[in-house]
Motif scaffolding. Structure first.
Motif, PDB file in Angstrom:
ATOM      1  N   UNK A 146       0.782  -1.230   0.000  1.00 44.84           N
ATOM      2  CA  UNK A 146       0.000   0.000   0.000  1.00 44.84           C
ATOM      3  C   UNK A 146       0.812   1.277   0.000  1.00 44.84           C
ATOM      4  N   UNK A 147       0.156   2.369  -0.397  1.00 50.75           N
ATOM      5  CA  UNK A 147       0.815   3.666  -0.475  1.00 50.75           C
ATOM      6  C   UNK A 147       1.004   4.305   0.903  1.00 50.75           C
ATOM      7  N   UNK A 148       0.132   3.991   1.864  1.00 48.11           N
ATOM      8  CA  UNK A 148       0.293   4.581   3.198  1.00 48.11           C
ATOM      9  C   UNK A 148       1.607   4.132   3.818  1.00 48.11           C
ATOM     10  N   UNK A 149       1.926   2.832   3.669  1.00 49.24           N
ATOM     11  CA  UNK A 149       3.223   2.356   4.163  1.00 49.24           C
ATOM     12  C   UNK A 149       4.364   3.087   3.468  1.00 49.24           C
ATOM     13  N   UNK A 150       4.238   3.254   2.162  1.00 46.92           N
ATOM     14  CA  UNK A 150       5.296   3.919   1.400  1.00 46.92           C
ATOM     15  C   UNK A 150       5.505   5.350   1.884  1.00 46.92           C
ATOM     16  N   UNK A 151       4.409   6.050   2.185  1.00 50.29           N
ATOM     17  CA  UNK A 151       4.507   7.444   2.591  1.00 50.29           C
ATOM     18  C   UNK A 151       5.003   7.606   4.032  1.00 50.29           C
ATOM     19  N   UNK A 152       4.583   6.704   4.924  1.00 50.53           N
ATOM     20  CA  UNK A 152       4.798   6.961   6.343  1.00 50.53           C
ATOM     21  C   UNK A 152       5.815   6.058   7.041  1.00 50.53           C
ATOM     22  N   UNK A 153       5.989   4.817   6.576  1.00 50.97           N
ATOM     23  CA  UNK A 153       6.894   3.904   7.289  1.00 50.97           C
ATOM     24  C   UNK A 153       8.331   4.422   7.388  1.00 50.97           C
ATOM     25  N   UNK A 154       8.903   5.002   6.321  1.00 52.20           N
ATOM     26  CA  UNK A 154      10.271   5.524   6.458  1.00 52.20           C
ATOM     27  C   UNK A 154      10.389   6.569   7.567  1.00 52.20           C
ATOM     28  N   UNK A 155       9.364   7.399   7.744  1.00 54.39           N
ATOM     29  CA  UNK A 155       9.384   8.426   8.784  1.00 54.39           C
ATOM     30  C   UNK A 155       9.187   7.802  10.171  1.00 54.39           C
ATOM     31  N   UNK A 156       8.306   6.817  10.262  1.00 54.29           N
ATOM     32  CA  UNK A 156       8.126   6.111  11.528  1.00 54.29           C
ATOM     33  C   UNK A 156       9.404   5.386  11.941  1.00 54.29           C
ATOM     34  N   UNK A 157      10.060   4.778  10.971  1.00 48.40           N
ATOM     35  CA  UNK A 157      11.276   4.014  11.253  1.00 48.40           C
ATOM     36  C   UNK A 157      12.376   4.915  11.803  1.00 48.40           C
ATOM     37  N   UNK A 158      12.614   6.045  11.155  1.00 48.03           N
ATOM     38  CA  UNK A 158      13.696   6.928  11.593  1.00 48.03           C
ATOM     39  C   UNK A 158      13.367   7.575  12.938  1.00 48.03           C
ATOM     40  N   UNK A 159      12.096   7.843  13.178  1.00 46.44           N
ATOM     41  CA  UNK A 159      11.696   8.421  14.463  1.00 46.44           C
ATOM     42  C   UNK A 159      11.873   7.418  15.586  1.00 46.44           C
ATOM     43  N   UNK A 160      11.632   6.143  15.301  1.00 46.21           N
ATOM     44  CA  UNK A 160      11.705   5.086  16.316  1.00 46.21           C
ATOM     45  C   UNK A 160      13.133   4.614  16.549  1.00 46.21           C
ATOM     46  N   UNK A 161      13.916   4.483  15.457  1.00 47.60           N
ATOM     47  CA  UNK A 161      15.255   3.895  15.559  1.00 47.60           C
ATOM     48  C   UNK A 161      16.386   4.934  15.479  1.00 47.60           C
ATOM     49  N   UNK A 162      16.037   6.164  15.173  1.00 46.65           N
ATOM     50  CA  UNK A 162      17.048   7.229  15.013  1.00 46.65           C
ATOM     51  C   UNK A 162      18.032   6.938  13.885  1.00 46.65           C
ATOM     52  N   UNK A 201      17.829   5.840   9.342  1.00 47.75           N
ATOM     53  CA  UNK A 201      16.952   5.596   8.208  1.00 47.75           C
ATOM     54  C   UNK A 201      16.935   4.120   7.832  1.00 47.75           C
ATOM     55  N   UNK A 202      15.975   3.757   6.991  1.00 50.84           N
ATOM     56  CA  UNK A 202      15.950   2.404   6.450  1.00 50.84           C
ATOM     57  C   UNK A 202      17.235   2.128   5.680  1.00 50.84           C
ATOM     58  N   UNK A 203      17.702   3.119   4.925  1.00 49.00           N
ATOM     59  CA  UNK A 203      18.933   2.956   4.161  1.00 49.00           C
ATOM     60  C   UNK A 203      20.135   2.711   5.053  1.00 49.00           C
ATOM     61  N   UNK A 204      20.223   3.432   6.156  1.00 47.19           N
ATOM     62  CA  UNK A 204      21.324   3.232   7.093  1.00 47.19           C
ATOM     63  C   UNK A 204      21.258   1.856   7.739  1.00 47.19           C
ATOM     64  N   UNK A 205      20.061   1.302   7.799  1.00 52.81           N
ATOM     65  CA  UNK A 205      19.879  -0.054   8.333  1.00 52.81           C
ATOM     66  C   UNK A 205      20.007  -1.107   7.242  1.00 52.81           C
ATOM     67  N   UNK A 206      20.371  -0.654   6.027  1.00 53.32           N
ATOM     68  CA  UNK A 206      20.549  -1.531   4.868  1.00 53.32           C
ATOM     69  C   UNK A 206      19.282  -2.291   4.513  1.00 53.32           C
TER      70      UNK A 206
END
Length: 264
Positions: free
Chosen positions: A73-89, A91-96
């Motif tokens: 879905x598009x909601x995951x695409x729009x919001x998950x990267x922001x949720x991830x960085x807020x939670x883990x400090x 980015x998804x890219x930095x986490x490979x």
């Protein structure tokens, strides 16, 4: 001519399927299967592999990641990267972690088959209807369409006279849309344990099932619109994630994304 690179910018999308990925880990140095070979192998067991190929190769980050995250879905695409960085400090890219949105549940399993053949760890996030439309028919539930939790949940549709069903007993558009039928199902108190059981079974296959039907319900979003996504992102950026995200399942998901994929 042979050349090597560590940069995804060096590889245009049309060449991704021919790229040979070399990895080094505790077991030594090895080559992963090329995408084009993996797709050809998957063709024996799945359909629409041509579309799958192009669904995957729009993101060359896949080749340079340690894990691939698939969503429908598009909601995951729009919001998950922001949720991830807020939670883990980070980015998804930095986490490979490479993030690919496939635009629907039908391509999830085929994509996972290809990535598994490439020896690329992958995880997927799906809506509740995936358990009924895909998982029950494609070997993700041990007893398939005879899975007890699946049957108990499916039988709930009969109780609602506003829900029209197809020959397989699953919702179709009628007085209620099929998507609304699954939203209704997620609200039924007497089958919450059965839905949670389906979630647990799919999680063991590296697939996260939204127990409230879809991510929007877990994030208290009122619509799937750019305006709603932008509003949530603004609140997330300006506030504390603990006050913005109150659903524990979302926190579980964010922790799960950083965990190792389970064996296939």
């Amino acid at each position: 001519v042979v050349f090597t690179t560590h940069s995804p910018q060096m590889i245009p999308s049309e060449d991704i399927k021919y790229t040979l990925l070399i990895r080094k880990n505790e077991n030594g140095t090895h080559a992963r299967e090329r995408l084009i070979n993996a797709v050809q192998e998957a063709e024996r067991e799945a359909t629409s592999q041509f579309e799958l190929l192009f669904s995957l190769e729009y993101s060359n980050q896949i080749l340079f990641s340690e894990k691939v995250l698939l969503t429908e879905g598009k909601t995951e695409k729009r919001l998950l990267p922001h949720l991830f960085i807020k939670f883990h400090n980070k980015t998804l890219g930095q986490s490979k972690i490479a993030f690919t949105e496939l635009g629907g549940s039908g391509s999830i399993l085929k994509s996972m088959q290809v990535l598994n053949r490439m020896n690329l760890p992958c995880k997927a996030i799906v809506d509740l209807d995936f358990a009924f439309k895909e998982a029950s028919k494609n070997g993700l539930l041990v007893d398939g369409i005879n899975d007890s939790d699946f049957l108990i949940c499916k039988n709930k549709f009969i109780e609602n006279s506003d829900i029209s069903t197809s020959e397989d007993g699953l919702p179709k558009n009628g007085t209620l849309k099929a998507s609304e039928a699954y939203e209704w199902l997620a609200l039924q108190a007497d089958i919450q344990n059965n839905i949670l059981n389906l979630h647990t079974k799919l999680k063991s296959k590296n697939i996260w099932l939204w127990t409230k039907g879809a991510i929007e319900k877990h994030l208290n979003l009122s619509a799937k619109t750019e305006q709603e996504w932008a509003s949530f992102k603004r609140r997330l950026d300006e506030g504390n994630i603990d006050s913005i995200v109150t659903d524990e399942k979302v926190r579980e998901l964010l922790r799960w994304l950083n965990e190792e994929s389970q064996g296939n």
